[in-house]
Design an enzyme around this catalytic site. Structure first.
Site, PDB file in Angstrom:
ATOM      1  CB  SER A  88      69.145  89.516 -63.466  1.00  0.00           C
ATOM      2  OG  SER A  88      68.863  88.941 -62.203  1.00  0.00           O
TER       3      SER A  88
ATOM      4  CG  ASP B 158      74.348  90.342 -56.012  1.00  0.00           C
ATOM      5  OD1 ASP B 158      73.854  89.224 -55.741  1.00  0.00           O
ATOM      6  OD2 ASP B 158      74.082  90.961 -57.059  1.00  0.00           O
TER       7      ASP B 158
ATOM      8  CG  HIS C 295      72.930  88.818 -59.764  1.00  0.00           C
ATOM      9  ND1 HIS C 295      72.326  89.627 -58.828  1.00  0.00           N
ATOM     10  CD2 HIS C 295      72.020  88.601 -60.731  1.00  0.00           C
ATOM     11  CE1 HIS C 295      71.089  89.887 -59.222  1.00  0.00           C
ATOM     12  NE2 HIS C 295      70.872  89.274 -60.376  1.00  0.00           N
TER      13      HIS C 295
END
Ligand SMILES: *[C@@H]1O[C@H](CO)[C@@H](O)[C@H](O)[C@H]1NC(C)=O
Ligand SMILES: *[C@@H]1O[C@H](CO)[C@@H](O)[C@H](O)[C@H]1NC(C)=O
Ligand SMILES: *[C@@H]1O[C@H](CO)[C@@H](O)[C@H](O)[C@H]1NC(C)=O
Ligand SMILES: *[C@@H]1O[C@H](CO)[C@@H](O)[C@H](O)[C@H]1NC(C)=O
Ligand SMILES: *[C@@H]1O[C@H](CO)[C@@H](O)[C@H](O)[C@H]1NC(C)=O
Length: 422
Positions: free
Chosen positions: A154, A398, A401
């Protein structure tokens, strides 16, 4: 002192002569003296000399071209573009979040209520030189009739989307599209007959986490020697960008499958994270050697993307993380402990030994400073948050990311620099 010879000055079909052996010895001697800088400049010629030496001298054709494919210039000699610092720059970002429809809702921080914007107004300034200005039209013209592909997890998908955002403004609305077919996402610039693609393969090798949507597996298993399982979908690509890291970081030994996932009785061995990662690196290099034409294509590998889950690592208060961080770490000696020096060591070691022309995008340290650039709580959540979570945002931030626009645009500026000005 400059060596006064070049590969083109060699005779076309050189016999194994004492002259050549002396020359080789001299090249290696100079390479030894000048260390890394010399290797950067002449590494590829050297590697080909040494490989043709071990086979036969009757194939001088295998000597590398002087110029890497797509190169239009050179980065200033001796300048390491990955060593530098972050500076404020109000002319950034290079595009607006609202203007790029391709950013997945896990990365659109402003839309999800991020109150500050400083993280967008930063530019990477190498110590030894300036980065070339990102030229979207040059990039698109270069991709005419070509395929570019990002392969990995990702984080690589984030860099992929960033690149599409950096380019799409130049393409009219009805001349571009983005579609997903299982593991493959394809952005097409129709008038250019160009595609920029992303292929989901978080371990590069076949694994039980290969489903592009449902891949949250606790008990991760990777199959040894299986890179062709995915690699067959990468053939024919002109510019490849790999990454793999996060998924190996299970905190326990990796389970490596020796047979096939279809075997009823699976033969599994356990390897340390380091050994398993080294195995994957070697598989990747072997695949590149067998499948990519060094005269026509370029291959990149992005090093580990660091996370910021523990603020004590940068001298913050205990229990904190990237949540509420609005400025980079300003200690130039900071090295993100989580990103494991040992993995960087393996990357360095495997690349150094390899003859395969693959360019390292060493984004780890420069990203390590950017505790402010993560999506934190400003993103679409996978599942509804509980009252308890909402009361304590640190618990669901998070810190892996990155918001777009943001840090990953810089990764693409560095990719641009290494592609056109190697
Ligand atoms: C690469 O280019 C050289 C000429 O620059 C040529 O002699 C050689 O055959 C090419 N190698 C491959 C693998 O096509
Ligand atoms: C960008 O690249 C194009 C070639 O595609 C060139 O014509 C143009 O001058 C470049 N722009 C800058 C600012 O260098
Ligand atoms: C479009 O690009 C592909 C490579 O991605 C190439 O095989 C094909 O010939 C190109 N088509 C045209 C019409 O240029
Ligand atoms: C977030 O940062 C602000 C200002 O730096 C501070 O006043 C506030 O207490 C912080 N909130 C949390 C939850 O850490
Ligand atoms: C990556 O860059 C950092 C900072 O310049 C450096 O310390 C490290 O050795 C580099 N790693 C490799 C494998 O080149």
């Amino acid at each position: 002192m400059k060596p006064s010879f070049s590969p083109s000055s060699l005779p076309r079909k050189p016999p194994i002569s004492p002259y050549l052996i002396t020359l080789l010895a001299f090249i290696f001697f100079v390479a030894f003296l000048y260390g890394e800088d010399f290797m950067c400049l002449f590494g590829q010629q050297l590697q080909l000399y040494s490989s043709s030496y071990s086979t036969s001298f009757s194939t001088p054709e295998r000597i590398k071209p002087q110029k890497l494919p797509f190169a239009i210039g050179k980065t200033e000699e001796g300048c390491d573009v990955f060593s530098g610092s972050w500076v404020k720059d109000e002319s950034r970002p290079l595009y607006e979040e609202s203007e790029c429809p391709y950013i997945q809702p896990q990365l659109t921080c402003q839309e999800h209520g991020r109150p500050d914007k400083d993280y967008q107004h930063r530019r990477w300034q190498p110590h030894g030189c300036d980065l070339p200005e990102f030229n979207a039209s040059l990039m698109l013209e270069t991709l005419r009739g070509k395929r570019m592909m990002f392969v990995g997890d990702s984080l690589n998908r984030g860099q992929y989307v960033s690149l599409v955002c950096l380019l799409h403004r130049l393409i009219p609305e009805d001349a571009k599209s983005m579609e997903t077919f299982d593991s493959l996402t394809v952005f097409t610039a129709k008038e250019y007959n160009a595609t920029i693609e992303f292929y989901w393969a978080p371990f590069l090798l076949e694994s039980n986490s290969d489903n592009a949507v449902i891949h949250r597996v606790n008990d991760r298993i990777v199959r040894k020697g299986s890179i062709n399982k995915h690699g067959k979908h990468w053939k024919g690509v002109d510019i490849l960008v790999f990454n793999t890291y996060l998924w190996w970081m299970t905190g326990i030994d990796m389970k490596i499958l020796l047979g096939s996932f279809d075997d009823e009785e699976k033969e599994i061995v356990e390897l340390s994270t380091e050994d398993a990662y080294r195995m994957a690196m070697k598989s990747m290099l072997r695949w590149v050697k067998l499948n990519m034409d060094p005269n026509k294509t370029r291959v990149f590998f992005a090093s580990m993307s660091p996370s910021h889950g523990k603020s004590i690592e940068w001298g913050g208060k205990e229990g904190g993380n990237c949540y509420n961080q609005t400025s980079p770490i300003d200690d130039p000696t900071y090295w993100d402990p989580e990103s494991r020096k040992s993995i960087m060591g393996i990357i360095g070691e495997v690349f150094k030994k390899s003859k395969v022309p693959i360019t390292l995008l060493n984004i780890t340290e420069l990203s390590g400073y950017r505790k402010d650039a993560h999506t934190s709580i400003y993103k679409k959540q996978w599942s509804p948050l509980t009252a308890e979570q909402l009361a304590n945002p640190v618990s669901y931030a998070d810190c892996v990311h990155w918001c777009l626009p943001g840090l990953q645009d810089t990764w693409n500026e560095l990719l641009f620099a290494k592609l056109f000005y190697p």
